[in-house]
Structures are given as C-alpha cells and as structure tokens.
Design a protein around this motif. Structure first.
Motif, PDB file in Angstrom:
ATOM      1  N   GLU A 133     -18.532 -56.503 -18.066  1.00 51.04           N
ATOM      2  CA  GLU A 133     -17.706 -56.904 -19.102  1.00 51.04           C
ATOM      3  C   GLU A 133     -16.805 -55.448 -19.339  1.00 51.04           C
ATOM      4  N   ASP A 134     -17.504 -54.434 -19.258  1.00 49.13           N
ATOM      5  CA  ASP A 134     -16.568 -53.288 -19.327  1.00 49.13           C
ATOM      6  C   ASP A 134     -15.594 -53.276 -18.209  1.00 49.13           C
ATOM      7  N   ARG A 135     -15.942 -53.396 -17.059  1.00 42.46           N
ATOM      8  CA  ARG A 135     -14.975 -53.287 -15.801  1.00 42.46           C
ATOM      9  C   ARG A 135     -13.934 -54.484 -15.930  1.00 42.46           C
ATOM     10  N   ARG A 136     -14.161 -55.683 -16.474  1.00 41.73           N
ATOM     11  CA  ARG A 136     -13.450 -56.666 -16.408  1.00 41.73           C
ATOM     12  C   ARG A 136     -12.263 -56.322 -17.793  1.00 41.73           C
ATOM     13  N   GLU A 137     -12.870 -55.778 -18.880  1.00 44.53           N
ATOM     14  CA  GLU A 137     -12.049 -55.549 -20.004  1.00 44.53           C
ATOM     15  C   GLU A 137     -11.184 -54.165 -19.747  1.00 44.53           C
ATOM     16  N   PHE A 138     -11.593 -53.289 -18.900  1.00 41.26           N
ATOM     17  CA  PHE A 138     -10.753 -52.001 -18.657  1.00 41.26           C
ATOM     18  C   PHE A 138      -9.427 -51.949 -18.570  1.00 41.26           C
ATOM     19  N   ASP A 139      -9.066 -51.119 -19.530  1.00 40.10           N
ATOM     20  CA  ASP A 139      -7.372 -50.960 -19.416  1.00 40.10           C
ATOM     21  C   ASP A 139      -7.317 -49.500 -19.299  1.00 40.10           C
ATOM     22  N   PRO A 140      -6.582 -48.965 -18.212  1.00 42.56           N
ATOM     23  CA  PRO A 140      -6.356 -47.732 -17.829  1.00 42.56           C
ATOM     24  C   PRO A 140      -5.796 -46.884 -19.114  1.00 42.56           C
ATOM     25  N   PRO A 141      -6.266 -45.672 -19.349  1.00 42.50           N
ATOM     26  CA  PRO A 141      -5.555 -45.015 -20.321  1.00 42.50           C
ATOM     27  C   PRO A 141      -3.897 -44.523 -20.050  1.00 42.50           C
ATOM     28  N   ALA A 142      -3.108 -44.690 -20.862  1.00 40.27           N
ATOM     29  CA  ALA A 142      -1.671 -44.374 -20.614  1.00 40.27           C
ATOM     30  C   ALA A 142      -1.383 -42.890 -20.258  1.00 40.27           C
ATOM     31  N   ASN A 143      -2.514 -42.075 -21.100  1.00 42.54           N
ATOM     32  CA  ASN A 143      -2.393 -40.451 -20.765  1.00 42.54           C
ATOM     33  C   ASN A 143      -3.713 -39.804 -20.545  1.00 42.54           C
ATOM     34  N   PRO A 144      -4.317 -39.897 -19.186  1.00 44.81           N
ATOM     35  CA  PRO A 144      -5.562 -39.620 -19.069  1.00 44.81           C
ATOM     36  C   PRO A 144      -5.670 -38.087 -19.469  1.00 44.81           C
ATOM     37  N   PRO A 145      -6.826 -37.623 -19.511  1.00 45.37           N
ATOM     38  CA  PRO A 145      -7.883 -38.216 -19.501  1.00 45.37           C
ATOM     39  C   PRO A 145      -8.364 -38.998 -20.935  1.00 45.37           C
ATOM     40  N   ALA A 146      -9.113 -40.001 -20.825  1.00 46.65           N
ATOM     41  CA  ALA A 146      -9.462 -40.840 -22.276  1.00 46.65           C
ATOM     42  C   ALA A 146     -10.952 -40.229 -22.198  1.00 46.65           C
ATOM     43  N   GLU A 147     -11.321 -38.994 -22.600  1.00 45.11           N
ATOM     44  CA  GLU A 147     -12.540 -38.209 -22.561  1.00 45.11           C
ATOM     45  C   GLU A 147     -13.598 -38.947 -23.444  1.00 45.11           C
ATOM     46  N   GLU A 148     -13.174 -39.338 -24.579  1.00 42.73           N
ATOM     47  CA  GLU A 148     -14.406 -40.066 -25.370  1.00 42.73           C
ATOM     48  C   GLU A 148     -14.746 -41.555 -24.720  1.00 42.73           C
ATOM     49  N   ARG A 149     -13.847 -42.248 -24.114  1.00 39.80           N
ATOM     50  CA  ARG A 149     -14.055 -43.424 -23.411  1.00 39.80           C
ATOM     51  C   ARG A 149     -15.134 -43.025 -22.515  1.00 39.80           C
ATOM     52  N   ALA A 150     -14.765 -42.076 -21.500  1.00 35.13           N
ATOM     53  CA  ALA A 150     -15.492 -41.664 -20.645  1.00 35.13           C
ATOM     54  C   ALA A 150     -16.781 -41.344 -20.711  1.00 35.13           C
ATOM     55  N   LEU A 151     -16.728 -40.559 -21.802  1.00 40.03           N
ATOM     56  CA  LEU A 151     -18.189 -40.198 -22.360  1.00 40.03           C
ATOM     57  C   LEU A 151     -19.173 -41.140 -22.761  1.00 40.03           C
ATOM     58  N   THR A 152     -18.583 -42.396 -23.237  1.00 36.74           N
ATOM     59  CA  THR A 152     -19.315 -43.443 -23.715  1.00 36.74           C
ATOM     60  C   THR A 152     -19.774 -44.162 -22.478  1.00 36.74           C
ATOM     61  N   TYR A 153     -18.965 -44.379 -21.450  1.00 34.95           N
ATOM     62  CA  TYR A 153     -19.508 -45.128 -20.172  1.00 34.95           C
ATOM     63  C   TYR A 153     -20.966 -44.162 -19.632  1.00 34.95           C
ATOM     64  N   LEU A 154     -20.731 -42.970 -19.789  1.00 35.28           N
ATOM     65  CA  LEU A 154     -21.806 -42.128 -19.149  1.00 35.28           C
ATOM     66  C   LEU A 154     -23.223 -42.085 -19.969  1.00 35.28           C
ATOM     67  N   ARG A 155     -22.755 -41.987 -21.243  1.00 36.74           N
ATOM     68  CA  ARG A 155     -24.036 -42.034 -22.333  1.00 36.74           C
ATOM     69  C   ARG A 155     -24.441 -43.398 -22.483  1.00 36.74           C
ATOM     70  N   ASP A 156     -23.544 -44.435 -22.631  1.00 33.00           N
ATOM     71  CA  ASP A 156     -24.371 -45.889 -23.121  1.00 33.00           C
ATOM     72  C   ASP A 156     -24.470 -46.615 -21.846  1.00 33.00           C
ATOM     73  N   GLY A 157     -24.012 -46.237 -20.686  1.00 32.92           N
ATOM     74  CA  GLY A 157     -23.915 -47.013 -19.553  1.00 32.92           C
ATOM     75  C   GLY A 157     -24.804 -46.333 -18.505  1.00 32.92           C
ATOM     76  N   VAL A 158     -24.302 -45.263 -18.020  1.00 35.72           N
ATOM     77  CA  VAL A 158     -25.244 -44.404 -16.881  1.00 35.72           C
ATOM     78  C   VAL A 158     -26.574 -43.934 -17.458  1.00 35.72           C
ATOM     79  N   GLY A 159     -26.375 -43.457 -18.663  1.00 31.06           N
ATOM     80  CA  GLY A 159     -27.755 -42.916 -19.238  1.00 31.06           C
ATOM     81  C   GLY A 159     -28.731 -43.911 -19.423  1.00 31.06           C
ATOM     82  N   GLU A 160     -28.377 -45.112 -19.777  1.00 28.60           N
ATOM     83  CA  GLU A 160     -29.436 -46.362 -20.006  1.00 28.60           C
ATOM     84  C   GLU A 160     -29.789 -46.653 -18.723  1.00 28.60           C
ATOM     85  N   VAL A 161     -29.113 -46.987 -17.469  1.00 25.12           N
ATOM     86  CA  VAL A 161     -29.557 -47.198 -16.439  1.00 25.12           C
ATOM     87  C   VAL A 161     -30.608 -46.162 -15.893  1.00 25.12           C
TER      88      VAL A 161
END
Length: 130
Positions: free
Chosen positions: A17-45
C-alpha cells in the motif's frame, strides 16, 4: 506456516500500500516520511525476524521470508525515493537485522546499506581548512 503469518501478512500488505500510494516529494528530502518508512516499516520487519530467531525458535517458511524481504526492500526503496534517489534494493532480512543489531539504529543501518543520504566527508572526517 509460522505463528507470525498474520503479522507478516499485515507488514507485506502495508508495504504494498505504501508503495502504491507513494507520491515523490516535490523538494526532496522528505526526511520525516523517510524516517517513518524506516521506523514503522524496516524496523517492524527486523523486529519480527529477530523475534523468530530468539527465545523459542520459530522457523519461517519460504513464503514468509519472501514476504518479509519484499516488504523490507520496498520500504528501503521508498526511503531512497524520499531523498530523491531511486535504488533497486535487494537486501536480505538477515543482513539488515544484523546491521541494525550492530549499530543499534535502523536509520544508521539504512544509511550504511543505501549510502543515502551521502555523507559529507568534510564533516565526517573534520575539515582541514578550518
């Protein structure tokens, strides 16, 4: 099938779902969103994988490992895209889990694995021009 099937299914579905709904940031980096993928995604795995390998060993079948690795790599790719970079992540859960355990930090582990963001060597090694 292990006792972790439901958690793995939920992680895999969330990553898709995260992959399907991903909308690239207009002005990278989107640090908070990146951290969410790490903590709530990678960290949970990593947490699920470590739990299966500690205490009472709970072997995962091929489908479970495949789902964990797909979710893990999806989130690492989304992390990179939040920084304006595209990567083809092909990490194993084991190598990521070992690095997280070694560094004790999922963010630092992602940086080491992906080289994103690039380290400023003048800061890392100290500037000789000062």
């Amino acid at each position: 099938m292990s006792d972790y099937r439901d958690r793995i299914d939920a992680l895999a579905a969330r990553a898709r779902e995260d992959r399907r709904e991903f909308d690239p940031p207009a002005n990278p980096p989107a640090e908070e969103r990146a951290l969410t993928y790490l903590r709530d995604g990678v960290g949970e795995v990593v947490a699920v994988y470590v739990e299966t390998r500690t205490g009472e060993f709970a072997p995962l079948d091929r489908a479970e490992m495949s789902d964990l690795e797909t979710a893990l790599n999806d989130w690492l790719e989304l992390y990179a895209r939040c920084h304006g970079r595209a990567i083809d992540a092909e990490f194993t859960v084991r190598e990521v889990a070992e690095l997280v355990i070694k560094t004790r930090d999922v963010v630092e582990s992602a940086r080491l694995l992906t080289a994103i963001p690039e380290r400023d060597r003048s800061v890392a090694w100290g500037s000789r021009n000062s």
